[in-house]
Design a protein around this motif. Sequence first.
Motif, PDB file in Angstrom:
ATOM      1  N   UNK A   1      -8.899  35.705  10.495  1.00 55.34           N
ATOM      2  CA  UNK A   1      -7.589  35.067  10.711  1.00 55.34           C
ATOM      3  C   UNK A   1      -6.514  35.822   9.937  1.00 55.34           C
ATOM      4  N   UNK A   2      -6.782  36.126   8.672  1.00 56.39           N
ATOM      5  CA  UNK A   2      -5.810  36.865   7.861  1.00 56.39           C
ATOM      6  C   UNK A   2      -5.582  38.262   8.450  1.00 56.39           C
ATOM      7  N   UNK A   3      -6.648  38.931   8.841  1.00 58.36           N
ATOM      8  CA  UNK A   3      -6.563  40.258   9.459  1.00 58.36           C
ATOM      9  C   UNK A   3      -5.659  40.213  10.699  1.00 58.36           C
ATOM     10  N   UNK A   4      -5.871  39.233  11.551  1.00 57.62           N
ATOM     11  CA  UNK A   4      -5.054  39.137  12.777  1.00 57.62           C
ATOM     12  C   UNK A   4      -3.579  38.933  12.446  1.00 57.62           C
ATOM     13  N   UNK A   5      -3.313  38.159  11.431  1.00 55.99           N
ATOM     14  CA  UNK A   5      -1.918  37.926  11.032  1.00 55.99           C
ATOM     15  C   UNK A   5      -1.280  39.234  10.550  1.00 55.99           C
ATOM     16  N   UNK A   6      -1.985  39.995   9.754  1.00 55.30           N
ATOM     17  CA  UNK A   6      -1.468  41.282   9.276  1.00 55.30           C
ATOM     18  C   UNK A   6      -1.267  42.228  10.452  1.00 55.30           C
ATOM     19  N   UNK A   7      -2.178  42.220  11.384  1.00 54.08           N
ATOM     20  CA  UNK A   7      -2.058  43.082  12.562  1.00 54.08           C
ATOM     21  C   UNK A   7      -0.817  42.695  13.380  1.00 54.08           C
ATOM     22  N   UNK A   8      -0.530  41.409  13.478  1.00 54.12           N
ATOM     23  CA  UNK A   8       0.689  40.952  14.169  1.00 54.12           C
ATOM     24  C   UNK A   8       1.936  41.507  13.490  1.00 54.12           C
ATOM     25  N   UNK A   9       1.927  41.527  12.180  1.00 49.51           N
ATOM     26  CA  UNK A   9       3.073  42.067  11.441  1.00 49.51           C
ATOM     27  C   UNK A   9       3.234  43.552  11.750  1.00 49.51           C
ATOM     28  N   UNK A  10       2.147  44.275  11.722  1.00 46.17           N
ATOM     29  CA  UNK A  10       2.203  45.720  11.953  1.00 46.17           C
ATOM     30  C   UNK A  10       2.709  46.047  13.351  1.00 46.17           C
ATOM     31  N   UNK A  11       2.276  45.274  14.322  1.00 40.82           N
ATOM     32  CA  UNK A  11       2.640  45.576  15.709  1.00 40.82           C
ATOM     33  C   UNK A  11       3.795  44.719  16.231  1.00 40.82           C
ATOM     34  N   UNK A  12       4.602  44.194  15.307  1.00 40.54           N
ATOM     35  CA  UNK A  12       5.840  43.471  15.634  1.00 40.54           C
ATOM     36  C   UNK A  12       5.645  42.264  16.536  1.00 40.54           C
ATOM     37  N   UNK A  13       4.530  41.589  16.403  1.00 34.18           N
ATOM     38  CA  UNK A  13       4.297  40.376  17.176  1.00 34.18           C
ATOM     39  C   UNK A  13       4.413  39.137  16.300  1.00 34.18           C
ATOM     40  N   UNK A  14       4.724  39.362  15.023  1.00 32.30           N
ATOM     41  CA  UNK A  14       4.816  38.284  14.046  1.00 32.30           C
ATOM     42  C   UNK A  14       6.127  37.536  14.232  1.00 32.30           C
ATOM     43  N   UNK A  15       6.045  36.219  14.295  1.00 33.44           N
ATOM     44  CA  UNK A  15       7.226  35.387  14.432  1.00 33.44           C
ATOM     45  C   UNK A  15       7.729  35.041  13.034  1.00 33.44           C
ATOM     46  N   UNK A  16       8.836  35.615  12.661  1.00 33.67           N
ATOM     47  CA  UNK A  16       9.369  35.496  11.305  1.00 33.67           C
ATOM     48  C   UNK A  16      10.409  34.376  11.180  1.00 33.67           C
ATOM     49  N   UNK A  17      10.426  33.427  12.120  1.00 33.40           N
ATOM     50  CA  UNK A  17      11.450  32.374  12.102  1.00 33.40           C
ATOM     51  C   UNK A  17      11.408  31.564  10.813  1.00 33.40           C
ATOM     52  N   UNK A  18      10.213  31.269  10.310  1.00 35.85           N
ATOM     53  CA  UNK A  18      10.098  30.499   9.081  1.00 35.85           C
ATOM     54  C   UNK A  18      10.789  31.224   7.938  1.00 35.85           C
ATOM     55  N   UNK A  19      10.548  32.523   7.810  1.00 40.19           N
ATOM     56  CA  UNK A  19      11.158  33.294   6.736  1.00 40.19           C
ATOM     57  C   UNK A  19      12.673  33.336   6.881  1.00 40.19           C
TER      58      UNK A  19
END
Length: 160
Positions: free
Chosen positions: A122-140
């Motif tokens: 789960x943590x790995x997938x989240x980091x991978x989302x960040x790397x490939x710009x699929x991470x939703x940063x709305x909370x931040x």
Amino acid sequence: MNGFRDIIARLWDTLDLGAPAFAADNAVELETDEVVVRLSPAVSGYEMVLSATAGHLASDPVERMTQTRQMLKSNLRHLTISSALVALGRGDMAETVFVRKNITYTSISVSRIISLIEEFIVHYRHIKEIIYNKYNDKYDRYREISTLNEFHKMNFIFRP
């Protein structure tokens, strides 16, 4: 070393994977849902190291800084559920992002090891989302523009 091989054999048996194929360094790879996790014995003799390559940082310095900031925030958020570490490579691999986690296997069950591997993925997938710009940063972004006072923004709750 036999303890590591024994626990891996039990893990593979529990997961119905047949016999594990150990590499020369006694490591073995577990592939699940397109995620390849390398399990290797730690120097301690009672821990295994989970590791996976998440990808490479962007070549653009601004994007790289954004990725790094998001990964650092992600690490803080995941501290309550995972002790996985996000690290950058060295030398020629300096832009490569790795996720690693140590598991003490001598005092826990195989089912607990499976749970820890799942948390790692789960943590790995989240980091991978960040790397490939699929991470939703709305909370931040919400936290950055919120009207909360500076003191409140610095409070964290850490749970055992």
